[in-house]
Enzyme design. Sequence first.
Site, PDB file in Angstrom:
ATOM      1  N   ASN A   1     -41.507  13.356 -27.058  1.00  0.00           N
ATOM      2  CA  ASN A   1     -40.315  14.199 -27.209  1.00  0.00           C
ATOM      3  C   ASN A   1     -40.730  15.629 -26.886  1.00  0.00           C
ATOM      4  OD1 ASN A   1     -41.292  15.492 -29.701  1.00  0.00           O
ATOM      5  ND2 ASN A   1     -40.976  13.458 -30.577  1.00  0.00           N
TER       6      ASN A   1
ATOM      7  N   TYR B   1     -34.377   6.495 -27.461  1.00  0.00           N
ATOM      8  CA  TYR B   1     -33.562   7.290 -26.535  1.00  0.00           C
ATOM      9  C   TYR B   1     -32.433   6.502 -25.880  1.00  0.00           C
ATOM     10  CZ  TYR B   1     -36.467  11.513 -26.997  1.00  0.00           C
ATOM     11  OH  TYR B   1     -37.111  12.630 -27.465  1.00  0.00           O
TER      12      TYR B   1
ATOM     13  N   ASP C   1     -49.744  -3.732 -25.833  1.00  0.00           N
ATOM     14  CA  ASP C   1     -49.670  -2.456 -26.538  1.00  0.00           C
ATOM     15  C   ASP C   1     -50.286  -1.392 -25.620  1.00  0.00           C
ATOM     16  OD1 ASP C   1     -50.253  -0.242 -28.177  1.00  0.00           O
ATOM     17  OD2 ASP C   1     -50.637  -1.509 -29.921  1.00  0.00           O
ATOM     18  N   ILE C   2     -49.565  -0.332 -25.368  1.00  0.00           N
ATOM     19  CA  ILE C   2     -50.028   0.716 -24.440  1.00  0.00           C
ATOM     20  C   ILE C   2     -51.326   1.370 -24.925  1.00  0.00           C
ATOM     21  CG2 ILE C   2     -48.668   2.602 -25.480  1.00  0.00           C
ATOM     22  CD1 ILE C   2     -48.738   2.207 -21.737  1.00  0.00           C
TER      23      ILE C   2
ATOM     24  N   SER D   1     -37.834   5.928 -22.446  1.00  0.00           N
ATOM     25  CA  SER D   1     -36.422   6.123 -22.853  1.00  0.00           C
ATOM     26  C   SER D   1     -35.698   4.866 -23.333  1.00  0.00           C
ATOM     27  CB  SER D   1     -35.568   6.752 -21.729  1.00  0.00           C
ATOM     28  OG  SER D   1     -35.758   8.138 -21.668  1.00  0.00           O
TER      29      SER D   1
ATOM     30  N   GLY E   1     -42.146   5.067 -32.364  1.00  0.00           N
ATOM     31  CA  GLY E   1     -42.336   4.208 -31.193  1.00  0.00           C
ATOM     32  C   GLY E   1     -43.688   4.393 -30.523  1.00  0.00           C
ATOM     33  N   VAL E   2     -43.677   4.398 -29.205  1.00  0.00           N
ATOM     34  CA  VAL E   2     -44.888   4.565 -28.402  1.00  0.00           C
ATOM     35  C   VAL E   2     -45.611   5.853 -28.772  1.00  0.00           C
ATOM     36  CG1 VAL E   2     -45.604   5.213 -26.071  1.00  0.00           C
ATOM     37  CG2 VAL E   2     -44.123   3.298 -26.379  1.00  0.00           C
ATOM     38  N   ASP E   3     -44.854   6.909 -28.943  1.00  0.00           N
ATOM     39  CA  ASP E   3     -45.399   8.230 -29.246  1.00  0.00           C
ATOM     40  C   ASP E   3     -46.253   8.181 -30.519  1.00  0.00           C
ATOM     41  OD1 ASP E   3     -45.679  10.916 -28.851  1.00  0.00           O
ATOM     42  OD2 ASP E   3     -43.694  11.471 -29.597  1.00  0.00           O
TER      43      ASP E   3
HETATM   44  P1  ADP Z   1     -38.117   6.678 -26.175  1.00  0.00           P
HETATM   45  O1  ADP Z   1     -37.964   7.697 -27.276  1.00  0.00           O
HETATM   46  O2  ADP Z   1     -38.509   7.304 -24.843  1.00  0.00           O
HETATM   47  O3  ADP Z   1     -36.940   5.758 -26.074  1.00  0.00           O
HETATM   48  P2  ADP Z   1     -39.690   4.701 -27.690  1.00  0.00           P
HETATM   49  O4  ADP Z   1     -41.120   4.852 -28.073  1.00  0.00           O
HETATM   50  O5  ADP Z   1     -38.664   4.727 -28.771  1.00  0.00           O
HETATM   51  O6  ADP Z   1     -39.419   5.845 -26.577  1.00  0.00           O
HETATM   52  O7  ADP Z   1     -39.507   3.360 -26.866  1.00  0.00           O
HETATM   53  C1  ADP Z   1     -39.893   3.149 -25.540  1.00  0.00           C
HETATM   54  C2  ADP Z   1     -40.252   1.680 -25.319  1.00  0.00           C
HETATM   55  O8  ADP Z   1     -41.594   1.433 -25.733  1.00  0.00           O
HETATM   56  C3  ADP Z   1     -39.402   0.681 -26.105  1.00  0.00           C
HETATM   57  O9  ADP Z   1     -38.996  -0.337 -25.199  1.00  0.00           O
HETATM   58  C4  ADP Z   1     -40.359   0.137 -27.171  1.00  0.00           C
HETATM   59  O10 ADP Z   1     -40.098  -1.211 -27.492  1.00  0.00           O
HETATM   60  C5  ADP Z   1     -41.696   0.234 -26.479  1.00  0.00           C
HETATM   61  N1  ADP Z   1     -42.894   0.341 -27.350  1.00  0.00           N
HETATM   62  C6  ADP Z   1     -42.963   0.713 -28.659  1.00  0.00           C
HETATM   63  N2  ADP Z   1     -44.255   0.737 -29.059  1.00  0.00           N
HETATM   64  C7  ADP Z   1     -45.020   0.386 -27.983  1.00  0.00           C
HETATM   65  C8  ADP Z   1     -46.433   0.217 -27.740  1.00  0.00           C
HETATM   66  N3  ADP Z   1     -47.332   0.430 -28.701  1.00  0.00           N
HETATM   67  N4  ADP Z   1     -46.828  -0.155 -26.488  1.00  0.00           N
HETATM   68  C9  ADP Z   1     -45.932  -0.355 -25.494  1.00  0.00           C
HETATM   69  N5  ADP Z   1     -44.618  -0.216 -25.653  1.00  0.00           N
HETATM   70  C10 ADP Z   1     -44.145   0.136 -26.880  1.00  0.00           C
END
Ligand code: ADP
Length: 176
Positions: A29, A125, A14-15, A121, A37-39
């Site tokens: 975004n 995305y 997890d980031i 992305s 997601g990550v955001d």
């Molecule tokens: P984007 O809108 O740029 O596509 P996302 O957040 O939807 O960004 O997804 C980017 C990647 O991050 C995906 O492969 C997703 O599985 C992954 N991801 C989602 N949550 C986490 C997290 N907490 N830590 C690391 N990677 C994550």
Amino acid sequence: MKISGVEIQVVQGDITRQEDMAVIVNAANSSLRGGGGVDGAIHRAAGPELKKESSALAPIGPGQAVITGAYRLPNQYVIHCVGPVYGVHKPEDELLASCYRNALRLAEKQQLDSIAFPAISTGVYGYPMQEAAQVMFKTIIEVIAELKHIKKIRIVLFDRPAYELHRQALEACQAE
Ligand code: ADP
């Protein structure tokens, strides 16, 4: 794997839990107000002060990056990159490469020694992960020669298949 004195790591995790990294990168975004997601995970972990600082820097376009504090996250900074929406923002490979290049240059400018990236992305995305991974590693390897302060670059993948794919993509890049 070490390239030009910089350690490149691929890990599953997890980031928001990368305590030993000076800066983590957000796949944001253009409004810089948080999202899914990550955001969403980064904004939840950092607390509401992050949105206050980041949204004041918005909007930024695909390929651009800005740096903010990390608040309740265990890092010093967050770099917010906006990846291209696959099939919409073109050329998508150059825009994705810009994210990685701009993030590395911002971290280098702050004299940071370590940076963790998610797979920008590849979620909402829609960028195909294999293609995105090739762009990611190619760009990192291109920029590495410029780096004096950064000693560790970590790619953090959420699930096992994404982790396996990125390990193989890095090995393939190295073999070239
Ligand atoms: P984007 O809108 O740029 O596509 P996302 O957040 O939807 O960004 O997804 C980017 C990647 O991050 C995906 O492969 C997703 O599985 C992954 N991801 C989602 N949550 C986490 C997290 N907490 N830590 C690391 N990677 C994550």
